[in-house]
Design an enzyme around this catalytic site. Structure first.
Site, PDB file in Angstrom:
ATOM      1  N   ARG A   1      -8.298   2.935 -14.745  1.00  0.00           N
ATOM      2  CA  ARG A   1      -8.176   3.489 -13.392  1.00  0.00           C
ATOM      3  C   ARG A   1      -8.817   4.866 -13.207  1.00  0.00           C
ATOM      4  O   ARG A   1      -9.246   5.196 -12.106  1.00  0.00           O
ATOM      5  CB  ARG A   1      -6.707   3.487 -12.943  1.00  0.00           C
ATOM      6  CG  ARG A   1      -6.180   2.049 -12.801  1.00  0.00           C
ATOM      7  CD  ARG A   1      -4.860   1.956 -12.093  1.00  0.00           C
ATOM      8  NE  ARG A   1      -4.957   2.340 -10.702  1.00  0.00           N
ATOM      9  CZ  ARG A   1      -4.527   3.473 -10.193  1.00  0.00           C
ATOM     10  NH1 ARG A   1      -3.927   4.369 -10.955  1.00  0.00           N
ATOM     11  NH2 ARG A   1      -4.678   3.733  -8.924  1.00  0.00           N
TER      12      ARG A   1
ATOM     13  N   GLY B   1       0.737  -1.246   0.000  1.00  0.00           N
ATOM     14  CA  GLY B   1       0.000   0.000   0.000  1.00  0.00           C
ATOM     15  C   GLY B   1       0.764   1.291   0.000  1.00  0.00           C
ATOM     16  O   GLY B   1       0.150   2.363  -0.073  1.00  0.00           O
TER      17      GLY B   1
ATOM     18  N   CYS C   1     -17.321   3.023 -26.327  1.00  0.00           N
ATOM     19  CA  CYS C   1     -18.618   3.683 -26.392  1.00  0.00           C
ATOM     20  C   CYS C   1     -19.175   3.891 -24.990  1.00  0.00           C
ATOM     21  O   CYS C   1     -20.164   3.251 -24.591  1.00  0.00           O
ATOM     22  CB  CYS C   1     -19.568   2.855 -27.242  1.00  0.00           C
ATOM     23  SG  CYS C   1     -18.930   2.672 -28.899  1.00  0.00           S
ATOM     24  N   GLU C   2     -18.496   4.723 -24.240  1.00  0.00           N
ATOM     25  CA  GLU C   2     -18.841   5.046 -22.851  1.00  0.00           C
ATOM     26  C   GLU C   2     -18.378   6.473 -22.622  1.00  0.00           C
ATOM     27  O   GLU C   2     -17.194   6.758 -22.827  1.00  0.00           O
ATOM     28  CB  GLU C   2     -18.017   4.192 -21.868  1.00  0.00           C
ATOM     29  CG  GLU C   2     -18.242   2.725 -21.886  1.00  0.00           C
ATOM     30  CD  GLU C   2     -19.523   2.303 -21.185  1.00  0.00           C
ATOM     31  OE1 GLU C   2     -19.962   3.023 -20.270  1.00  0.00           O
ATOM     32  OE2 GLU C   2     -20.063   1.269 -21.580  1.00  0.00           O
TER      33      GLU C   2
ATOM     34  N   ARG D   1       2.024  -1.646  -6.305  1.00  0.00           N
ATOM     35  CA  ARG D   1       2.244  -0.489  -7.179  1.00  0.00           C
ATOM     36  C   ARG D   1       3.598   0.175  -6.965  1.00  0.00           C
ATOM     37  O   ARG D   1       4.205   0.664  -7.917  1.00  0.00           O
ATOM     38  CB  ARG D   1       1.110   0.522  -7.016  1.00  0.00           C
ATOM     39  CG  ARG D   1       1.193   1.417  -5.793  1.00  0.00           C
ATOM     40  CD  ARG D   1      -0.057   2.240  -5.644  1.00  0.00           C
ATOM     41  NE  ARG D   1      -1.204   1.365  -5.465  1.00  0.00           N
ATOM     42  CZ  ARG D   1      -2.414   1.587  -5.979  1.00  0.00           C
ATOM     43  NH1 ARG D   1      -2.645   2.653  -6.683  1.00  0.00           N
ATOM     44  NH2 ARG D   1      -3.403   0.737  -5.762  1.00  0.00           N
TER      45      ARG D   1
END
Ligand SMILES: *Cc1c(COP(=O)(O)O)cnc(C)c1O
Length: 431
Positions: free
Chosen positions: A330, A248, A361-362, A293
């Site tokens: 993201r 984290g 298509c969003e 990450r």
């Protein structure tokens, strides 16, 4: 630039790991994921060395491989000699196919199926992080059938809110993950693990969330976890060998976010650990951490080709690209910030406010909204920085868009780690 592996060359082109990104776009096409292998190895070593220096012998980082999973990353982690987290049969299969020593793998997840549990044992996964009592019983039963004693850690929830995005906060009492300390249920979980014959309880695990910039939430977590260790010692005379405090630590996606010195943060955590163990009179357990990450995010960059620039007069400017939420969901999921640079003219004035829009298509298929960039022309290359984590691993085929390839950069050379999906691949499972 935002990370020391990014620069601009004499032609004004953006470079990544010392290589001209516009040349890479020409060679491999776009959209294109780039990964800087040297940066990944550098980060792994920072964690490994710091944990060896500040924590007891046997302390170890585990790469949370959900952040970026493909065969090559498991080979790199094997070479660096660190452990990994896996969360599904798919990740287990990938790591095992790459020759990763599965004894060094930790199997996570709040919803493991019996088939996956059996598969993981067959593949020799070293440790299971049991999420709940039903799962623990299933592990015990399957281990029994297979004539094994399975090492386990228990996932408990410490009741912490690390003040991060709700969808990446995972340690609160109401979380779907683990068994809560606050409600008293974690105690029953430990009792069960001690009683079951075919599991060997090694310790506890918790993970409070992601994109955490301070060591303070980890310190608070440690205090709660060590308090729990003391309580369990009193109740069952059990002291854990391993305490896993999760992943984290944050990543700098945009200039406004702080630079994180991971060595320093780990050192800060170790102060709290040593002090509290002394105060509670318990042996200092081996510490495991699970960075995802922070090992791979700024080792990554995505290149796109601009397909058109649309100015809605008096409203908004759109720069459309040949990728989007299918390769980087993201922003759509969490409104994550990213830095966007016009790779072909990286030194030019950034005086155009634009929304970077994907091809699906969003209306929500956006990479960033209202960011300052150099106004691009059609067919120029746009770079989105710090995309090494949770981009390729979260990519989809929505709208039947093929997933981009992953090209690794190492010592000034480039090589293919994952091929571009073809249209035939897209149809390959259709009957
Ligand atoms: C996601 C996750 C991680 C990694 O989180 P990062 O923010 O990528 O470091 C570690 N452990 C567990 C259990 C996770 O679910």
């Amino acid at each position: 630039m935002i990370c020391d592996n990014i620069s601009v060359n004499e032609k004004g082109h953006l470079t990544f790991a010392g290589i001209d990104t516009t040349e890479l776009a020409k060679k491999y096409g776009t959209p294109l994921y780039l990964m800087d292998e040297n940066k990944i190895r550098e980060r792994v070593r920072v964690y490994k060395n710091a944990m060896e220096r500040y924590f007891p012998k046997g302390s170890m980082p585990e790469f949370a491989s959900k952040a970026f999973s493909c065969k090559q990353i498991y080979r790199i982690m094997a070479e660096e000699g660190i452990d990994i987290d896996v969360v599904s049969a798919g990740e287990i299969f990938t790591a095992s196919s790459a020759g990763f020593p599965m004894d060094r793998a930790f199997f996570h997840g709040n919803s493991k199926t019996d088939e996956e549990i059996r598969f993981a044992m067959e593949k020799g996964v070293g440790t299971f992080v049991a999420d709940n009592e039903e799962e623990l019983k299933a592990i015990n039963e399957i281990a029994g059938e297979m004539g094994k004693k399975q090492r386990v850690l228990l996932r408990v929830s410490p009741g912490i809110d690390p003040h991060t995005h709700k969808k990446i906060s995972t340690g609160s009492t109401e979380s779907k993950f683990g068994v809560a300390i606050e409600t008293g249920q974690a105690k029953g979980f430990v009792k069960l693990a001690i009683e079951l014959e075919n599991v060997e309880l090694q310790g506890y695990h918790c993970h409070i969330g992601s994109q955490i910039f301070e060591s303070e939430p980890f310190a608070t977590t440690l205090e709660i976890m060590l308090g729990f260790i003391v309580e369990m010692k009193k109740a069952f005379n059990f002291e854990p060998e391993i305490l896993n405090i999760g992943g984290g630590f944050g990543v700098r996606y945009v200039e406004q976010e702080p630079v994180i010195d991971y060595d320093e943060k780990i050192k800060e955590v170790s102060y709290v650990l040593n002090k509290q163990c002394e105060r509670f009179g318990i042996a200092i357990p081996k510490i495991h951490m699970e960075p995802g990450r922070s090992l791979v995010a700024d080792a990554g960059m995505t290149l796109y080709t601009v397909t058109n620039v649309k100015e809605v007069k008096g409203y908004k400017n759109y720069v459309s690209i040949d990728g989007g939420m299918t390769d980087n969901p993201r922003y759509t999921l969490y409104e994550s910030p990213y830095t966007v640079v016009l790779a072909s003219r990286a030194n030019d004035e950034k005086d155009f406010v634009a929304t970077i829009s994907g091809r699906c298509c969003e209306s929500g298929d956006l990479i960033q909204e209202d960011v300052n960039i150099t106004k691009p022309l059609k067919d120029e290359i746009l770079a989105v920085l710090t995309t090494g984590a949770y981009n390729y691993s979260m990519a989809s085929n929505y709208n039947r868009v093929p997933r981009p390839p992953v090209v690794m950069l190492k010592d000034g050379e480039d090589y293919l780690a994952v091929k571009r999906e073809s249209l035939e691949d897209i149809c390959s499972l259709d009957i």
